[in-house]
Design an enzyme around this catalytic site. Structure first.
Site, PDB file in Angstrom:
ATOM      1  N   ASP A 306       0.868  -1.161   0.000  1.00  0.00           N
ATOM      2  CA  ASP A 306       0.000   0.000   0.000  1.00  0.00           C
ATOM      3  C   ASP A 306       0.915   1.224   0.000  1.00  0.00           C
ATOM      4  O   ASP A 306       2.055   1.143   0.455  1.00  0.00           O
ATOM      5  CB  ASP A 306      -0.896  -0.016   1.237  1.00  0.00           C
ATOM      6  CG  ASP A 306      -1.836   1.172   1.267  1.00  0.00           C
ATOM      7  OD1 ASP A 306      -2.420   1.480   0.224  1.00  0.00           O
ATOM      8  OD2 ASP A 306      -1.970   1.790   2.333  1.00  0.00           O
ATOM      9  N   THR A 308       0.321   4.843   1.129  1.00  0.00           N
ATOM     10  CA  THR A 308       0.349   5.724   2.289  1.00  0.00           C
ATOM     11  C   THR A 308       0.661   4.948   3.561  1.00  0.00           C
ATOM     12  O   THR A 308       0.004   3.959   3.876  1.00  0.00           O
ATOM     13  CB  THR A 308      -0.995   6.452   2.447  1.00  0.00           C
ATOM     14  OG1 THR A 308      -1.308   7.111   1.225  1.00  0.00           O
ATOM     15  CG2 THR A 308      -0.935   7.471   3.568  1.00  0.00           C
ATOM     16  N   ASP A 530      -1.768  -0.593   6.231  1.00  0.00           N
ATOM     17  CA  ASP A 530      -2.026  -0.064   7.570  1.00  0.00           C
ATOM     18  C   ASP A 530      -3.474   0.353   7.771  1.00  0.00           C
ATOM     19  O   ASP A 530      -3.858   0.737   8.870  1.00  0.00           O
ATOM     20  CB  ASP A 530      -1.111   1.125   7.863  1.00  0.00           C
ATOM     21  CG  ASP A 530      -1.399   2.315   6.953  1.00  0.00           C
ATOM     22  OD1 ASP A 530      -2.090   2.126   5.933  1.00  0.00           O
ATOM     23  OD2 ASP A 530      -0.922   3.426   7.257  1.00  0.00           O
TER      24      ASP A 530
END
Length: 775
Positions: A306, A308, A530
C-alpha cells in the site's frame, strides 16, 4: 447468521453503565475475556514437547532396557531429555518476550461509563457496556447499534462475503467483523465466550495456514515412520528371539534399531528454530502472530505494497488549495474541516485537513455521509438539504473539462494527492496534499528487488500519483500503471497482474481479487498495509504485514505487526525467515541418515535372522557428537539466501548417500565378522565407528563454507570422538581401536570412508536425483 440477543437491560447511551453495574457484571463473569492467545501457555509448551509419539516409544524402550538390567543402554535418554529441556526453554523464552511486546498492541475501546467516556481494554468490557466504534475498528463483541452516523461493516470473517453492510439503529453487529465506514454507539449484548465468533471457535483475525510447508513435509515423514517403526521393531525382536532365545539380547538389539529410526530432534529443532525466529523479531519490535508465517514470508516472491504509511510516511500536509466558481480558499477550508468534524475521520487525509486550523463551516448537519474505501468520498447534508462532499475527483466529478483534467493530471504527476470539494455536486475547490517517501524506502526496496522479490503497489490513490511515488522510491520507472476504477468487472485479473506493477484507484475488494489472481498464477504473495481498506487483501495474501497505529482491524488481520512503524524492518524479517528455513533444511539430513539406515538394516537383519549389529549405548555419544550438538549450533547460523523450494532433494542429497554407505559397510562388517568369528563387542564398535565417520562426512558437507567457528566446532567434536575410540569407553560399550589384531580393519575403514561417500553422492546425484520430480 445467528440472532443477536436483545440487551438484558436498557442502558442510557449518554451515561452508560454505573461503576456498581460494571462490578455486578464482573461478579457475574459477564466480561469480554478473550479466548484467543497470541502464544501457547507454558503448560501447553511443556506438554507438546513432552507428550509426543516418539517420546512414548522412547519411554517404552527405556522400561524394557531397564528390565534387562543393561543400564548403560539407558544413556540414549540423555539427548532425549536434553532436547525436551532445550526446546521447552527456547519456546517459553520466546513466549514471554512475545506476550510482553504484544501488550503494546492491545486495543482499547472508547466506553461510556458514569456519563464519562474512557478507554477500556477489550478484555475489561462487560455486557451492556456502551462502546463507540469508528472506521478501522474490529468489533470486540456482539452488540446492538444504539446510535449511528453512517455505520458500515464488513462481515467477511464470519460469512465469507466481502460486501459492505450498512447498519441502522437496533440492528446487530458481530464480533470479528470490522468497521469500514462511519461511527456508532453500540450496546454489547454477548461478550467473551458467549459471543458469536467464540461459539464458532473462530477469532477476530482470519484463518491462516497453521502448519508451514516445512512442518508439513516433516510431519509426513513422521507419519510414514509411525506406521513403520512398530511392525519392523516387533518383527526384528521375534526374529532375533527365535534365533538366539535370549530375550535381553533381543530387546537391546531391537531397541538400537528403533531408537535409530526415530528422528527425535528434527521436529524439536524445527519448532525451536521458529520460536527463536519469533523471539529475534520481537526484539526488533515486530509482533509475530503466526510462527508458520515466518517461513511463509521467506518464501514470498511477490510483495504488494500500500502507498500511504508504507512507502510514504503518511504525514500528509496541504500544500495548495485551488478555488472554483468564486468560492474563497477560506470557505473551502471551512467546508473541508466541517466534513472531517462531521465524519470524525482520523485517517491521514483528515489529519492533514485538521492541520489547517480553520473554523468549521457554521451550518447544522442533517445527515452524515461517512467515508468509505469503496466510494472514496465523505460529506454531509445540512439542514437546508445542501450536500457537501469531499473525495477523489475521479469518483465525484462525472464530466470534467479538459482544463480540469489537465490540472488534476499535472498535480498527480507532481506526486500530490488531489482532493475535490463539491457543493451540491458542483466543484468548488481542489486541495493538493503532499506526502513524503520514507528516507530509507529506496534502499529497502532495492535490497528486496536484489533478493528476487517482485514489488507491486496496490493503492486507492490516483495511479499517476502512485506512479510518481513509486519512481521516487525506486520501485518502478513510474509508467507501468493502471487505473482500476476504469477496469470492467469481467476483466481477466490474471493478465492484469502480469502486465502491470502499479494499481491505482483500487477498491478493497479489488485489492483482494488482484492478490488472488497472483496466487492463481503460482506466486507466493505478501501484503503490507495499515488501513481498513487493506484488510481484505491482507486476509487473502499468503503473508501479511501491518504498520501499527492506523487500523486495529488491519493489525488484527496481519501475521506481523511493525509496532515501531519502521518499514525497514522488512529486511530483517525476510532474512530471519530465510535463516530459519535454510538452516532447518540444511541440518535435517543429519537426522534422517540414521532413520534411513536403521529401517533398512532392521529389514536386512530380519531377513538374515541374526542379531542387530550394535546396542543403543554405543550409538549415544556418536549421535550427540555428529548430530545433536552440531545441529543446534548450525541452526543459529546466518544464512540469507532465497529458499530453493526443494527440501526433500536438499535433504536426500546428503542423507541417502550417507545411509547407503553405512548400510554397505555395516553389512560387510557383520558378514566378515561372522566368517572370522570376531567378537560382537569388536564388530559393534567397528559399526558405530563407521557411523561416526560417515556422520562427519555429512557434517562437513552441510557446514560449507567452513568458516573458523565451524572448523573449531567440528575439530573439537572429532577430537572427542577420537579419544572415545582410541582409549575406549566401557561406559558406552565401545572397545578401544588400538587392538593390533584388528587395527588394519579400522585403518581401511578410515581410508575408504570419504571416497566412498563422495562416490555415492556423485552416482546418486547424476543418475537418480536429477531424474526425480521432487515437488
Amino acid at each position: 447468521m445467528v440472532k443477536i440477543n436483545k440487551p438484558t437491560s436498557y442502558t442510557d447511551i449518554d451515561s452508560g453503565l454505573s461503576s456498581e453495574a460494571v462490578q455486578s457484571k464482573i461478579n457475574q463473569k459477564l466480561t469480554n475475556v478473550q479466548i484467543k492467545k497470541l502464544s501457547r501457555s507454558i503448560p501447553q509448551i511443556i506438554g507438546s514437547n513432552l507428550f509426543t509419539l516418539f517420546n512414548l516409544l522412547n519411554l517404552v524402550i527405556a522400561i524394557l532396557i531397564f528390565w534387562t538390567g543393561s543400564y548403560r543402554n539407558l544413556f540414549f535418554l540423555g539427548p532425549v531429555i536434553a532436547n525436551i529441556i532445550i526446546g521447552s526453554f527456547q519456546e517459553i523464552r520466546s513466549k514471554l518476550t512475545i506476550d510482553k511486546i504484544s501488550l503494546v498492541n492491545v486495543q482499547d475501546f472508547p466506553t461510556i461509563r458514569n456519563g464519562v467516556k474512557n478507554d477500556v481494554a477489550i478484555e475489561d468490557l462487560v455486557q451492556d457496556d456502551i462502546i463507540i466504534l469508528k472506521r478501522g475498528d474490529t468489533v470486540p463483541a456482539d452488540g446492538i447499534v444504539r446510535s449511528t452516523s453512517g455505520l458500515q461493516t464488513n462481515e467477511s470473517s464470519i460469512t465469507g462475503e466481502s460486501d459492505t453492510i450498512t447498519k441502522e439503529v437496533e440492528e446487530p453487529v458481530y464480533s470479528g467483523s470490522f468497521i469500514v465506514a462511519g461511527h456508532a454507539k453500540v450496546q454489547l449484548t454477548q461478550v467473551g465466550m458467549n459471543s458469536f465468533i467464540s461459539q464458532l471457535s473462530s477469532a477476530v483475525s482470519k484463518d491462516k495456514r497453521s502448519v508451514s510447508v516445512l512442518m508439513k513435509i516433516i510431519n509426513n515423514i513422521i507419519k510414514i515412520l509411525t506406521y513403520t517403526i512398530t511392525p519392523i521393531g516387533l518383527l526384528l525382536f521375534f526374529r532375533s528371539y527365535f534365533q538366539n532365545h535370549n530375550i535381553a539380547t533381543s530387546i537391546l538389539g531391537t531397541s538400537a534399531s528403533v531408537i535409530g529410526m526415530i528422528p527425535e530432534g528434527l521436529v524439536l529443532l524445527t519448532s525451536v528454530a521458529f520460536a527463536t525466529g519469533a523471539y529475534n523479531l520481537s526484539k526488533k519490535n515486530i509482533l509475530v502472530r503466526s510462527l508458520s508465517a515466518i517461513e511463509t514470508l521467506a518464501r514470498v516472491d511477490t510483495l504488494c505494497l500500500d502507498k500511504t504509511g508504507t512507502i510514504t510516511t503518511g504525514n500528509l500536509n496541504v500544500k495548495k488549495i485551488l478555488s472554483y466558481h468564486n468560492f474563497s480558499e477560506e470557505i473551502i477550508k471551512q467546508i473541508a474541516t466541517k466534513i472531517v468534524s462531521a465524519t470524525q475521520e482520523t485517517n491521514a487525509t483528515a489529519v492533514a485537513i485538521q492541520k489547517l486550523n480553520s473554523e468549521p463551516l457554521d451550518v447544522q448537519i442533517q445527515k452524515v455521509i461517512p467515508f468509505s474505501s469503496e466510494t472514496k468520498y465523505s460529506g454531509f447534508v445540512d439542514e437546508k438539504n445542501v450536500k457537501y462532499l469531499m473525495g477523489a475527483p475521479e469518483f465525484l466529478i462525472k464530466s470534467p473539462s479538459t482544463e480540469l483534467k489537465s490540472t488534476i493530471q499535472t498535480a498527480a504527476e507532481q506526486g500530490f494527492r488531489v482532493i475535490a470539494v463539491l457543493k451540491n455536486n458542483i466543484l468548488i475547490g481542489l486541495i493538493k496534499i503532499a506526502d513524503e517517501v520514507r528516507k530509507q524506502a529506496p534502499a529497502t526496496f532495492k535490497y528486496l528487488k536484489n533478493q528476487g522479490i517482485d514489488l507491486k503497489i496496490i493503492s486507492g490513490d490516483n495511479p499517476v500519483t502512485v506512479a510518481n511515488v513509486a519512481k521516487q522510491a525506486g520501485i518502478d520507472s513510474g509508467k507501468n500503471y493502471i487505473d482500476m476504477s476504469k477496469v470492467k468487472e469481467d476483466c481477466d485479473y490474471s493478465d492484469l497482474v502480469n502486465k502491470y506493477r502499479i494499481f491505482g484507484r483500487v477498491k478493497p475488494s479489488q485489492k483482494s481479487d488482484l492478490i488472488k489472481a497472483m496466487q492463481d498464477n503460482g506466486l507466493t504473495v505478501g501484503m503490507t498495509g495499515d488501513g481498513v481498506n487493506d484488510v481484505l487483501a491482507m486476509r487473502q495474501s499468503d503473508c501479511s504485514i501491518a504498520i501499527a497505529g492506523e487500523s486495529d482491524a488491519a493489525e488484527a488481520s496481519a501475521d506481523f505487526v511493525l509496532l515501531n512503524r519502521n518499514f525497514d524492518s522488512m529486511i530483517f524479517m525476510l532474512n530471519e525467515g530465510r535463516r530459519v528455513i535454510n538452516n532447518v533444511e540444511r541440518v535435517a539430513s543429519l537426522y534422517l541418515i540414521k532413520t534411513i539406515y536403521s529401517v533398512v538394516l532392521a529389514i536386512i537383519f530380519i531377513i538374515l535372522g541374526t542379531g542387530y549389529p550394535f546396542q543403543p549405548s554405543q550409538l549415544t555419544p556418536i549421535n550427540a557428537l555428529t548430530v545433536g550438538i552440531p545441529t543446534f549450533i548450525l541452526a543459529l547460523e546466518p544464512n540469507y539466501t532465497p529458499p530453493a523450494g526443494r527440501f526433500m532433494r536438499n535433504v536426500m542429497e546428503i542423507a541417502l548417500p550417507a545411509a547407503i554407505c553405512n548400510i554397505l559397510l555395516i553389512c560387510g562388517i557383520a558378514f566378515f565378522g561372522g566368517k572370522m568369528n570376531i567378537p560382537f563387542i569388536t564388530t559393534s564398535t567397528q559399526s558405530v565407528f563407521v557411523i561416526g565417520l560417515i556422520g562427519y562426512c555429512a557434517l562437513l558437507s552441510i557446514s560449507r563454507p567452513l568458516i573458523v567457528r565451524k572448523k573449531v566446532m567440528i575439530g573439537v567434536s572429532f577430537a572427542i570422538f577420537a579419544v572415545l575410540f582410541i582409549l575406549g569407553a566401557s561406559l558406552f560399550g565401545i572397545q578401544s581401536i588400538l587392538n593390533w589384531k584388528y587395527i588394519v580393519i579400522y585403518l581401511v575403514i578410515f581410508a575408504i570412508i570419504w571416497p566412498l561417500f563422495m562416490f555415492m553422492r556423485e552416482v546418486l546425484g547424476r543418475r537418480v536425483f536429477s531424474r526425480i520430480n521432487w515437488k
